[in-house]
Design a protein around this motif. Structure first.
Motif, PDB file in Angstrom:
ATOM      1  N   UNK A   6       0.409  -1.105  -1.016  1.00 27.24           N
ATOM      2  CA  UNK A   6       0.247   0.211  -0.081  1.00 27.24           C
ATOM      3  C   UNK A   6       0.580   1.194  -0.144  1.00 27.24           C
ATOM      4  N   UNK A   7      -0.126   1.905  -0.425  1.00 29.09           N
ATOM      5  CA  UNK A   7       0.936   3.673  -0.512  1.00 29.09           C
ATOM      6  C   UNK A   7       0.161   4.484  -0.622  1.00 29.09           C
ATOM      7  N   UNK A   8      -0.171   5.870  -0.390  1.00 34.66           N
ATOM      8  CA  UNK A   8      -0.531   7.293  -0.681  1.00 34.66           C
ATOM      9  C   UNK A   8      -1.173   7.589   0.718  1.00 34.66           C
ATOM     10  N   UNK A  21      -3.096   3.071  -3.190  1.00 32.91           N
ATOM     11  CA  UNK A  21      -2.466   2.608  -3.135  1.00 32.91           C
ATOM     12  C   UNK A  21      -2.575   1.069  -3.068  1.00 32.91           C
ATOM     13  N   UNK A  22      -2.446   0.232  -3.737  1.00 32.08           N
ATOM     14  CA  UNK A  22      -2.694  -1.280  -3.506  1.00 32.08           C
ATOM     15  C   UNK A  22      -1.740  -1.709  -4.912  1.00 32.08           C
ATOM     16  N   UNK A  79      -7.013   0.860  -6.297  1.00 31.67           N
ATOM     17  CA  UNK A  79      -6.995   1.798  -5.923  1.00 31.67           C
ATOM     18  C   UNK A  79      -7.886   2.252  -4.971  1.00 31.67           C
ATOM     19  N   UNK A  80      -7.810   3.042  -3.911  1.00 30.78           N
ATOM     20  CA  UNK A  80      -8.815   3.658  -2.909  1.00 30.78           C
ATOM     21  C   UNK A  80      -9.450   5.101  -2.948  1.00 30.78           C
ATOM     22  N   UNK A  81      -9.917   5.785  -3.636  1.00 35.49           N
ATOM     23  CA  UNK A  81      -9.645   7.383  -4.081  1.00 35.49           C
ATOM     24  C   UNK A  81     -11.064   7.649  -2.579  1.00 35.49           C
TER      25      UNK A  81
END
Length: 115
Positions: A6-8, A21-22, A79-81
């Motif tokens: 994961x990041x962000x 983001x994954x 993604x997770x927005x």
């Protein structure tokens, strides 16, 4: 085996946005669904959003209309927005891959919503 990264995550003011983001690697052909969970100290990990291999999505009631889960098949990334963030969205967010009877988890990324 599937590896997730994961990041962000980060610090954002109430009302702001973040995109998590994954990135997946390994035996990604075995993934039947991907999901984002979150956890705060002293509480159980809770489902935030999920997306199946066919593209169907579902969301926790607390994030409907604010969060969107999506995927980039070519880049093997989910993604997770997150929009209109609230202080109660503060948590460690985890990515999960469902692999039939098994599952894989990422290491988590901290999201803090505070002024």
């Amino acid at each position: 085996q599937v590896q997730l990264a994961e990041s962000g995550g980060g610090l954002v003011q109430p009302g702001g946005s973040l995109r998590l983001s994954c990135a997946t690697s390994g035996s990604i052909f075995s993934i039947s669904a991907m999901a984002w969970y979150r956890q705060t100290p002293g509480k159980e990990r809770e489902l935030v959003a999920a997306i199946t291999r066919g593209g169907s999505t579902n969301y926790a009631d607390s994030v409907k209309g604010r969060f969107t889960i999506s995927r980039d098949v070519a880049n093997s990334t989910v993604y997770l927005q997150m929009n209109s963030l609230k202080p109660e969205d503060t948590a460690v967010y985890y990515c999960k891959a469902n692999l039939g009877l098994l599952s894989s988890w990422g290491q988590g990324t901290q999201v803090t919503v505070s002024s």
